[in-house]
Design an enzyme around this catalytic site. Sequence first.
Site, short mmCIF file in Angstrom:
data_model
loop_
_atom_site.label_atom_id
_atom_site.label_comp_id
_atom_site.label_asym_id
_atom_site.label_seq_id
_atom_site.Cartn_x
_atom_site.Cartn_y
_atom_site.Cartn_z
CD GLU A 166 -2.51 -1.71 0.02
OE1 GLU A 166 -2.76 -0.86 -0.85
OE2 GLU A 166 -2.74 -2.93 -0.14
CE1 TYR A 226 -2.59 -6.19 -6.53
CE2 TYR A 226 -4.13 -6.97 -8.19
CZ TYR A 226 -3.87 -6.24 -7.04
OH TYR A 226 -4.88 -5.57 -6.42
ZN LIG Z 1 -2.34 -2.72 -5.03
#
Ligand SMILES: [Zn+2]
Length: 611
Positions: free
Chosen positions: A306, A393
């Site tokens: 994050e 990702y």
């Molecule tokens: Zn992320």
Amino acid sequence: MAPVDPHSYTDGAHPVTKHADLAFYLDFAASTIHGSALLTLSAPHSGDLLLDTRNITVHSATTAADPPEPIPFSLAASPDPVLGSALTLTLPSDTTSFRLTFSTSPAASALQWLAPPQTSSGQPFVFSQCQSIHARSIFPCHDTPAARITFSLLLNLPAQLSAVAAARHVTRRDPLPSDHRGACDEATWCATGRIVEEFEMEQSVPPYLFAFAAGGIGSRDLGPRTRVYAEGGEKVLDEAAREFAGVEEMVKVGEALFGPYDWERFDLLVLPPSFPYGGMENPRMVFLTPTVIKGDAAGAQVVAHELAHSWTGNLITNKTNEDFWLNEGYTTYAERRIVEVVQGEERAALNMGIGWRGLNQMMERFKDNMEFTKLKPKMAGIDPDDVYSEVPYEKGFQFLWRIERQIGRPAFDEFTKKYIAKFKFQSIDTETFLEFLKANVPGIENQIDLHLWVEGTGIPPDAMEPDSAIYKKICSLASEFKSGKLPSEDEVAEWNGQEWELYLENLPTDVEASQVTALDERYKLSESRDYEVKVAFLQLAIRAGCKCYFNEVEKCLKQVGRMKYLRPLYSALAKCSSEEKMLAQRIFSEAREFYHPIARGVAESILSKQG
Ligand SMILES: [Zn+2]
């Protein structure tokens, strides 16, 4: 009409919102926000202007003049199942700002309202989750990451509660008659027992990063620019403060790698267990699931992820969801670079190995629809929540790691810093990234098949598994499982959650029920406090038909609403016989109120497709 984003009604030929002044009256009893939004456009506009909404009732649209003039508006009669309803305003000539008053629906897809019995403080709680396309269920907006906004926010709430937002906190004060702005009537806004929390966001953000929460929230300082907030009282705050003690150091590591931290504060909010994600990178105030608090390295890795978004995702944002890999692939790469410095190369390699396994599993999940194995898939008509996966990702990470291997780390680090400095506070697409890459790394297109990486399906041949001794050891132990060999006590003595997760994820898919129970008898994985381990084990148990673990599966599905766990467990049950399918349906019908609307939608979609 010139669409800018397949997930928004925003017309590219028109100006977009650049600033929003928001006033929200939080009505907990009705699970509703009564709101006012003064929207300012990037340029004066006349005639039709389209905004995104979902499940919103618009009460009025007026000019910002004094006295205000009504603006004709209409809401599309039947909502599109993915996009929601377009709000069409007919603006008088040269309008730069206008005001809307509206109410949200109790079914607003961004919001979860928790009643006091559902919280640990015994107070009501509400929180938002706007990614990918849910901001439109809170207020009418140009809900595309292509349109960045600054905003001010007044939250009117019961005085025994407090509020946080992904914005600078200005003050907590009594409500003033002048600030209801039509969100509700003055008497309601200023009633005894209400308080206003005021926020200001001066840095421009895409609407999906708009975020707030309100409830019985406490806090604890971690460092000069970091503080942890949580709803669960002193015990949760103590645990969270311990888990996140290294956050300030991580911010410094991030700055050394990627340039200055531009968001002033890096605070963390630990949400109730129904929070649908591991973390959400809301700027200045990251939102986190409580399942990351477990006292080992993995929780810090979620925070590293994050934090990394502060540069890749929040400073440079994907222009549409088709470019989502620019956010998540770059952030996964950046996360692992931070992890490597803070926790060492072995930890980073394990993290990478879990990702590699996940990427391979996605090829299986999408084998009938390989479009979603592309880095840049076509998303028109597709709900981003339905196809959310590890592909952006992990394939994105692999692509960037491939470039790093080609040009060397120092050159790639220099490229990354330059990229961030060049595009910060902008929203860009994949083509812009590729042009910048080719301009700054001449000849790269002759060394790496960029087209195959971006437009091709599947995993390119020059992707790579991590090269680490512990990773290889765990994979080889997992492959021995089929022949009946369990890892020895000595072999697992040093294992944390991630080693177990990697081991379980790498086990063969067709194992015997007796082997599964033998493994659990020795290592008590079904009782693990670490949900990554527990869920990986329970998936194995479901696949092997071990009915003795169904109680544990049910408990897990009812305790935690994180989609990373709901998705595989519901999917595994839905792939079994009718008995397991019925079990999944029953658990869902009993747990659905506990889930955030996004998680509810995802579980519903899994059960309806395979039920
Ligand atoms: Zn992320």
